[in-house]
Design a protein around this motif. Structure first.
Motif, PDB file in Angstrom:
ATOM      1  N   ASN A 420     -60.970  19.742 -29.345  1.00 48.32           N
ATOM      2  CA  ASN A 420     -61.611  18.717 -28.597  1.00 48.32           C
ATOM      3  C   ASN A 420     -63.088  19.026 -28.608  1.00 48.32           C
ATOM      4  N   ALA A 421     -63.379  19.493 -29.652  1.00 47.78           N
ATOM      5  CA  ALA A 421     -65.568  19.715 -30.470  1.00 47.78           C
ATOM      6  C   ALA A 421     -65.856  18.312 -30.299  1.00 47.78           C
ATOM      7  N   THR A 422     -66.776  17.964 -29.832  1.00 45.82           N
ATOM      8  CA  THR A 422     -67.793  16.721 -30.151  1.00 45.82           C
ATOM      9  C   THR A 422     -67.859  16.837 -31.554  1.00 45.82           C
ATOM     10  N   THR A 423     -67.995  15.688 -31.735  1.00 48.04           N
ATOM     11  CA  THR A 423     -67.960  15.003 -33.062  1.00 48.04           C
ATOM     12  C   THR A 423     -69.668  13.787 -33.069  1.00 48.04           C
ATOM     13  N   GLU A 424     -69.820  13.777 -32.095  1.00 46.22           N
ATOM     14  CA  GLU A 424     -71.522  13.062 -31.902  1.00 46.22           C
ATOM     15  C   GLU A 424     -72.255  13.391 -32.695  1.00 46.22           C
ATOM     16  N   SER A 425     -72.856  12.905 -33.744  1.00 49.66           N
ATOM     17  CA  SER A 425     -74.185  13.267 -34.175  1.00 49.66           C
ATOM     18  C   SER A 425     -75.493  13.061 -33.397  1.00 49.66           C
ATOM     19  N   SER A 426     -75.542  12.031 -32.976  1.00 49.94           N
ATOM     20  CA  SER A 426     -76.695  11.307 -31.898  1.00 49.94           C
ATOM     21  C   SER A 426     -76.320  10.762 -30.287  1.00 49.94           C
ATOM     22  N   CYS A 427     -77.544  10.747 -29.843  1.00 49.85           N
ATOM     23  CA  CYS A 427     -77.079  10.505 -28.110  1.00 49.85           C
ATOM     24  C   CYS A 427     -77.105   9.364 -28.054  1.00 49.85           C
ATOM     25  N   PRO A 428     -76.557   8.711 -26.413  1.00 46.92           N
ATOM     26  CA  PRO A 428     -76.314   7.522 -26.369  1.00 46.92           C
ATOM     27  C   PRO A 428     -77.294   6.665 -26.353  1.00 46.92           C
ATOM     28  N   ALA A 429     -77.580   5.533 -26.596  1.00 49.39           N
ATOM     29  CA  ALA A 429     -79.159   4.798 -26.779  1.00 49.39           C
ATOM     30  C   ALA A 429     -78.894   4.314 -25.253  1.00 49.39           C
ATOM     31  N   ALA A 430     -77.996   4.173 -24.956  1.00 49.27           N
ATOM     32  CA  ALA A 430     -77.771   3.286 -23.242  1.00 49.27           C
ATOM     33  C   ALA A 430     -78.626   4.479 -22.297  1.00 49.27           C
ATOM     34  N   SER A 431     -78.118   5.618 -22.260  1.00 49.88           N
ATOM     35  CA  SER A 431     -78.657   6.763 -21.838  1.00 49.88           C
ATOM     36  C   SER A 431     -80.020   6.711 -21.641  1.00 49.88           C
ATOM     37  N   LEU A 432     -81.367   6.633 -22.592  1.00 51.08           N
ATOM     38  CA  LEU A 432     -82.610   6.609 -22.876  1.00 51.08           C
ATOM     39  C   LEU A 432     -82.951   5.592 -21.946  1.00 51.08           C
ATOM     40  N   SER A 433     -82.397   4.857 -20.968  1.00 52.05           N
ATOM     41  CA  SER A 433     -82.824   3.719 -20.619  1.00 52.05           C
ATOM     42  C   SER A 433     -83.846   4.212 -19.289  1.00 52.05           C
ATOM     43  N   ILE A 434     -83.076   5.873 -18.847  1.00 57.24           N
ATOM     44  CA  ILE A 434     -83.835   6.221 -17.466  1.00 57.24           C
ATOM     45  C   ILE A 434     -85.212   6.597 -17.389  1.00 57.24           C
ATOM     46  N   TYR A 435     -86.104   6.696 -18.939  1.00 57.86           N
ATOM     47  CA  TYR A 435     -87.649   6.854 -18.803  1.00 57.86           C
ATOM     48  C   TYR A 435     -88.096   5.747 -18.704  1.00 57.86           C
ATOM     49  N   GLY A 436     -87.732   4.505 -18.470  1.00 50.55           N
ATOM     50  CA  GLY A 436     -88.343   3.352 -17.676  1.00 50.55           C
ATOM     51  C   GLY A 436     -88.810   2.338 -19.360  1.00 50.55           C
ATOM     52  N   ASN A 437     -89.617   3.542 -20.257  1.00 50.42           N
ATOM     53  CA  ASN A 437     -90.259   2.561 -20.885  1.00 50.42           C
ATOM     54  C   ASN A 437     -90.347   3.841 -22.098  1.00 50.42           C
ATOM     55  N   GLU A 438     -90.548   3.522 -22.896  1.00 51.35           N
ATOM     56  CA  GLU A 438     -90.049   3.858 -24.526  1.00 51.35           C
ATOM     57  C   GLU A 438     -91.753   4.911 -24.776  1.00 51.35           C
TER      58      GLU A 438
END
Length: 601
Positions: A420-438
């Protein structure tokens, strides 16, 4: 401890008897070990002048008197061996007088200490005072032999001054290579120094080695010296080395004082020289590079910090302790980091991965990327230094292939162990909203990274504001130019950093080469992140896992792309940076610097 060793003693003895029965040689064989660098077995004769005093009488004297004794002793030996003092013509004497009386203060203390021999006793009735014995007298102190010819004395003074300048040139070359001076300008610095000191010499730079040929037109001889130094980077001592270099060129200090200053600079310990402090700084740098370069989230930062500290331990503790392990350091780091990153990236809660696999992998090895090396190679090639640039570029490409191979192997091994090893090659964009501002995610962490990178490379505290300002300025230009044209982003950002650094050098008299390096690190990491080549090994890992490596989808070309992608992306980024840096130097210094040379990348 003695109990433990006593318990294992019978085992060692039995193993030794068994080995003897199988015909094990008594003397140790030669293993396939790596060769030591010349500095590791003490090949540093040009900076160990204090050990050359022939007796202990001058131990309490100053450093310059010891240097004078050493230089004059060598000059006496050369005069006696060559035997040219008696046959030297008068015009040569006049040439030496002109040379000793030139306007520069390059060897003032060693020349001014020598007085001309007193004339033979005249018929005058005035009594002459008994002079104190000079430092150039023979050790025997035989006054009957002290009345040597004026020609031999002048030649001895001339040779002693020349030998002192030779020592300074050799030591300056060693310091500049050791502390990260611009490699494509090293020969230029050495030629300018030799011209100002009126020394006829030729220089040839190779990566980690400077070959110097000192020519003597009087004796029709040449002396070849090879300075071998393990290339390093120390921003604080690099600035001090450049100050000494400029002080000699502008006649502010003598050569003897410059040699003493360089000796003290080399013998001084680094500000952060302990392995534990370097480990901690490596962890902080890995955390700081994650958000803006590889979209790492706050939840990923503790794991990235642990990986960065592990990298610092392997780089600063294991690799220096074992020359054998240092040969496989890069591959082992890439294999271990990619394996652990995929293991943490495969952790899921409610079907969603907790950690970002790509951010963990790329952030953990960002500090060992050969960005500075490939930048130096492209600058050397652009400066038409074909030999040094080609050698360094080939090494950088092979180094990048090692990293790409290690990442592919680590990802593949964990994929075979975990179904069940991950195959995701990028981070989910929705989770980056935690910073509040790009902008907070990128610009703030770039400033933190530049400060930590400066501290990690031994920068002084007063250098940090300039390092941070240049790094943030270059990344801002790179960030907005990526949206316009990604191919020109490296050139535009490098031009921005180079322009500001050259203005800082010209208007504020700062050190552009030392201030620009952390900003270059940000551009290399940005180019790597935009290319995405470091994650190309996932496809090959999945093909190995499902035994579909021979299918058309996973052909040999895809495997080659997974290996060559990292090296190609770094070379492409470095070429754009090189063009931008040369354009910025052309704008600020259209005619160059004829006196001391441009001290920038």
């Amino acid at each position: 401890m003695s109990m433990i060793t006593g318990a294992f003693r019978p085992i060692r003895e039995s193993v030794a008897r068994l080995a003897a029965r199988f015909g094990r040689p008594t003397d140790g064989g030669e293993a396939l070990d790596s060769a030591l660098h010349p500095e590791e077995y003490g090949a540093r004769e040009d900076i160990q002048l204090l050990d050359y005093t022939q007796d202990g009488r001058s131990q309490g004297d100053s450093y310059q008197s010891k240097l004078q004794n050493n230089m004059v002793s060598e000059a006496h030996q050369m005069v006696r061996k060559l035997g040219i003092a008696e046959n030297m013509p008068e015009d040569a004497n006049r040439a030496e007088d002109r040379d000793l009386g030139h306007r520069r203060n390059v060897s003032q203390s060693s020349v001014s200490t020598v007085d001309t021999l007193e004339d033979s006793p005249s018929s005058s009735a005035q009594p002459q005072k008994r002079r104190k014995q000079k430092w150039y007298k023979d050790d025997e102190g035989d006054r009957s032999k002290s009345k040597r010819s004026s020609k031999q004395l002048k030649l001895t003074k001339h040779i002693a001054a020349i030998l002192t300048r030779h020592r300074y040139i050799m030591q300056l070359s060693r310091a500049m290579m050791k502390y990260g001076a611009p490699t494509h300008r090293l020969e230029e610095y050495m030629r300018m120094t030799a011209n100002v000191l009126e020394i006829q010499a030729q220089f040839m730079y190779l990566p980690g080695c400077m070959i110097i040929s000192f020519d003597d037109p009087l004796t029709r001889t040449a002396e070849v010296k090879m300075i071998s130094v393990a290339q390093g980077l120390d921003l604080g001592r690099l600035a001090e080395t450049h100050n000494i270099y400029k002080s000699v060129l502008h006649d502010r200090i003598s050569v003897e004082q410059a040699i003493g200053d360089l000796n003290q600079l080399m013998e001084r310990k680094s500000r952060y020289h302990t392995a534990w402090s370097l480990m901690f700084l490596s962890g902080l740098a890995s955390v700081a590079v994650g958000p803006w370069a590889f979209n790492a989230r706050p939840i990923d930062m503790p794991v990235i910090f642990v990986f960065g500290c592990l990298l610092g331990f392997m780089q600063n503790v294991l690799a220096p302790a074992s020359p054998v392990y240092s040969n496989v350091f890069e591959v082992s780091v890439a294999v271990l980091m990619s394996f652990l990153a995929r293991a943490f990236g495969s952790i899921q809660v409610n079907g969603n991965p907790v950690f970002c696999f790509s951010a963990l992998t790329q952030s953990s090895i960002a500090l060992i990327l050969p960005g500075f090396s490939v930048l130096c190679s492209s600058l050397e090639l652009q400066s038409h230094q074909i030999i040094a640039g080609s050698i360094r570029l080939v090494f950088t490409i092979i180094y990048s292939l090692f990293l790409g191979y290690g990442i592919t192997v680590g990802i593949t091994i964990y994929g075979l162990l975990d179904g069940n090893a991950t195959t995701e090659s990028s981070c989910p964009a929705a989770s980056l909203s935690i910073y509040g501002n790009e902008y907070i995610q990128h610009f703030v962490f770039v400033a933190i990274y530049c400060a930590i990178a400066g501290i990690l490379n031994q920068a002084k505290w007063k250098q940090l504001p300039v390092l941070v300002f240049l790094g943030v300025s270059g990344y801002v230009a790179n960030y907005f130019s990526q949206k316009l044209d990604g191919r020109l982003a490296s050139t535009i950002s490098a031009f921005t950093i180079g322009l500001l650094a050259n203005l800082y050098s010209r208007l504020w008299h700062g050190h552009a080469a030392a201030a620009i390096i952390p900003g270059m690190f940000t551009l290399v990491s940005s180019g790597l992140a935009t290319s995405g080549s470091i994650m190309s090994g996932l496809a090959y890992a999945e093909a190995v896992k499902h035994n579909t490596i021979n299918n058309g989808r996973y052909s040999a070309a895809s495997v080659q792309r997974s290996l060559f992608g990292l090296g190609y992306s770094m070379v492409q980024t470095a070429l754009g940076i090189t063009v931008g840096l040369f354009l910025s130097a052309l704008v600020v210094y259209p005619r160059g610097k004829k006196r001391s040379g441009l001290f920038n990348l």
